[in-house]
Design an enzyme around this catalytic site. Structure first.
Site, PDB file in Angstrom:
ATOM      1  N   VAL A 107     -23.699  -3.166 -22.135  1.00 21.05           N
ATOM      2  CA  VAL A 107     -22.380  -2.301 -21.055  1.00 21.05           C
ATOM      3  C   VAL A 107     -21.527  -2.969 -19.991  1.00 21.05           C
ATOM      4  O   VAL A 107     -21.022  -2.547 -19.305  1.00 21.05           O
ATOM      5  CB  VAL A 107     -22.450  -0.680 -20.496  1.00 21.05           C
ATOM      6  CG1 VAL A 107     -23.505  -0.167 -20.578  1.00 21.05           C
ATOM      7  CG2 VAL A 107     -23.389  -1.356 -19.072  1.00 21.05           C
ATOM      8  N   ASP A 108     -21.597  -4.334 -20.488  1.00 18.96           N
ATOM      9  CA  ASP A 108     -21.204  -5.178 -19.570  1.00 18.96           C
ATOM     10  C   ASP A 108     -20.749  -6.111 -20.477  1.00 18.96           C
ATOM     11  O   ASP A 108     -19.506  -7.109 -19.703  1.00 18.96           O
ATOM     12  CB  ASP A 108     -22.368  -6.494 -19.399  1.00 18.96           C
ATOM     13  CG  ASP A 108     -23.250  -7.340 -20.105  1.00 18.96           C
ATOM     14  OD1 ASP A 108     -22.096  -7.041 -21.438  1.00 18.96           O
ATOM     15  OD2 ASP A 108     -24.002  -7.317 -20.873  1.00 18.96           O
ATOM     16  N   HIS A 123     -23.744   2.168 -26.275  1.00 17.81           N
ATOM     17  CA  HIS A 123     -23.527   3.503 -24.696  1.00 17.81           C
ATOM     18  C   HIS A 123     -22.287   3.090 -23.934  1.00 17.81           C
ATOM     19  O   HIS A 123     -22.625   3.204 -22.212  1.00 17.81           O
ATOM     20  CB  HIS A 123     -24.634   2.548 -23.884  1.00 17.81           C
ATOM     21  CG  HIS A 123     -26.195   3.050 -24.323  1.00 17.81           C
ATOM     22  ND1 HIS A 123     -27.394   2.725 -24.557  1.00 17.81           N
ATOM     23  CD2 HIS A 123     -26.181   3.996 -25.784  1.00 17.81           C
ATOM     24  CE1 HIS A 123     -28.138   2.850 -25.249  1.00 17.81           C
ATOM     25  NE2 HIS A 123     -27.558   3.838 -25.662  1.00 17.81           N
ATOM     26  N   CYS A 131     -12.562  10.469 -17.079  1.00 16.31           N
ATOM     27  CA  CYS A 131     -13.669  12.061 -16.140  1.00 16.31           C
ATOM     28  C   CYS A 131     -14.092  12.123 -16.303  1.00 16.31           C
ATOM     29  O   CYS A 131     -14.770  13.081 -17.727  1.00 16.31           O
ATOM     30  CB  CYS A 131     -11.866  12.605 -16.049  1.00 16.31           C
ATOM     31  SG  CYS A 131     -12.345  14.066 -14.996  1.00 16.31           S
ATOM     32  N   CYS A 134     -12.621  15.736 -17.554  1.00  9.97           N
ATOM     33  CA  CYS A 134     -11.028  16.304 -19.497  1.00  9.97           C
ATOM     34  C   CYS A 134     -11.859  14.989 -20.262  1.00  9.97           C
ATOM     35  O   CYS A 134     -10.866  15.233 -21.379  1.00  9.97           O
ATOM     36  CB  CYS A 134     -10.199  16.181 -18.868  1.00  9.97           C
ATOM     37  SG  CYS A 134      -9.635  14.834 -17.667  1.00  9.97           S
ATOM     38  N   CYS A 151      -9.860  13.361 -10.849  1.00  7.71           N
ATOM     39  CA  CYS A 151      -9.227  12.816 -11.462  1.00  7.71           C
ATOM     40  C   CYS A 151      -8.029  13.747 -11.412  1.00  7.71           C
ATOM     41  O   CYS A 151      -8.385  15.264 -10.666  1.00  7.71           O
ATOM     42  CB  CYS A 151     -10.137  13.528 -13.345  1.00  7.71           C
ATOM     43  SG  CYS A 151      -8.564  13.579 -14.860  1.00  7.71           S
ATOM     44  N   GLY A 190     -32.587  -9.199 -28.848  1.00 10.91           N
ATOM     45  CA  GLY A 190     -33.098  -8.708 -26.495  1.00 10.91           C
ATOM     46  C   GLY A 190     -32.888  -7.606 -26.559  1.00 10.91           C
ATOM     47  O   GLY A 190     -31.893  -7.122 -25.450  1.00 10.91           O
ATOM     48  N   SER A 192     -35.925  -3.759 -26.031  1.00  9.87           N
ATOM     49  CA  SER A 192     -37.636  -3.553 -26.427  1.00  9.87           C
ATOM     50  C   SER A 192     -37.502  -2.562 -27.562  1.00  9.87           C
ATOM     51  O   SER A 192     -38.315  -2.225 -27.995  1.00  9.87           O
ATOM     52  CB  SER A 192     -37.630  -2.813 -25.145  1.00  9.87           C
ATOM     53  OG  SER A 192     -36.589  -1.883 -24.956  1.00  9.87           O
TER      54      SER A 192
END
Ligand code: NAD
Ligand code: ZN
Length: 251
Positions: A107-108, A123, A131, A134, A151, A190, A192
């Site tokens: 997510v980086d 992810h 929000c 919604c 929101c 990288g 697991s």
């Protein structure tokens, strides 16, 4: 890790150059050399909570402030680090190979920041907000003293990441699955191979006939079925692979 020689990697490079489609699944390990901690290797990553106890809807509903504190801490950490040579080698795959699709559990945002063209985020992305009610995306979030961002619809704003127990974005998982099924070569880098359904992708690629390559310093569930296991850090191995591809191409 013993230095990988050209002879070690040449057969892989030749295979990659013949492939119509190459896919890769990356996990937290690919960002470790940038200074982003992984989950499963680290104990007590933050405070006294385990990531599983924070990255879930129930935690957000019962204590949104605690979950936001953790995400703001991670967002800050991830925003300060830079892509490492592993991310950069994967950007080079875009131009070296016929077609390369990168599926990430991370997510980086480091693959995008490095410049990869085809990134599928399974992810979500910690830099985005949405929000919780919604689903609307919200660019800027404001934290005033003790108030959490809301929101216009009254719903709670949250990071646009997939939490444990939540569905993956449908378009992303559908495309990722198609890549696993069509790819001639599929990398697992990288990760697991423990968080499903993402972890199923390299196994599906193998079932569908791909040559599966794992890059990880330690063996995983996938190691037994992978066609090639390159043991070591992705920030060292991926640039070697890119070098050998260039050598084989005569560039
Ligand atoms: P994971 O399940 O992807 O495991 C990390 C893996 O990386 C381990 O197998 C470890 O051996 C391997 N690794 C460690 N150093 C490496 C290196 N230098 N090169 C290559 N591999 C290396 O990740 P997780 O930490 O168990 O997290 C599970 C979920 O949480 C996934 O969705 C993951 O992407 C997410 N997460 C994301 C980030 C991020 O965005 N950077 C960080 C932590 C967790
Ligand atoms: Zn809303």
């Amino acid at each position: 890790m013993a230095e990988l020689s050209r002879a070690d990697l040449q057969p892989l490079a030749e295979r990659l150059l013949k492939a119509d489609l190459v896919g890769a699944l990356t996990g937290a390990g690919v960002s470790k050399e940038s200074g982003v901690p992984t989950f499963r290797e680290a104990d007590g990553l933050w405070n006294k909570f385990r990531p599983e106890e924070l990255a879930n809807v129930d935690a957000f509903i019962s204590n949104p402030k605690r979950v936001w504190d953790w995400y703001n801490w991670r967002r800050d950490l991830m925003g300060k680090v830079d892509p490492n040579p592993g991310h950069i080698a994967l950007v080079q795959f875009d131009s070296l190979l016929e077609e390369f699709v990168l599926v990430t559990q991370n997510v980086d945002n480091l693959h995008n920041r490095a410049g990869s063209a085809n990134v599928i985020e399974l992810h979500g992305n910690i830099e985005r907000n949405k929000c919780h009610s919604c689903g609307r995306f919200v660019d800027e979030v404001v934290f005033e003293k003790d108030t959490l961002p809301k929101c216009d619809c009254g719903g709670m704003i949250r990071p646009d990441v997939v939490w444990f127990g939540e569905m993956l974005p449908e378009q992303a998982i559908t495309t990722a699955w198609q890549v696993a099924e069509k790819a001639d070569v599929f990398f697992s880098i990288g990760t697991s191979a423990a968080v499903y359904p993402a972890a199923a992708l390299p196994f599906e690629a193998k079932r569908a006939g791909a040559y599966v390559v794992e890059i990880n310093p330690v063996p995983t569930e996938l190691s037994r079925v992978a066609d090639l296991v390159l043991q070591g850090p992705s920030g060292e191995i991926l640039p070697r692979i890119a070098d050998v591809i260039r050598e084989v191409k005569g560039e």
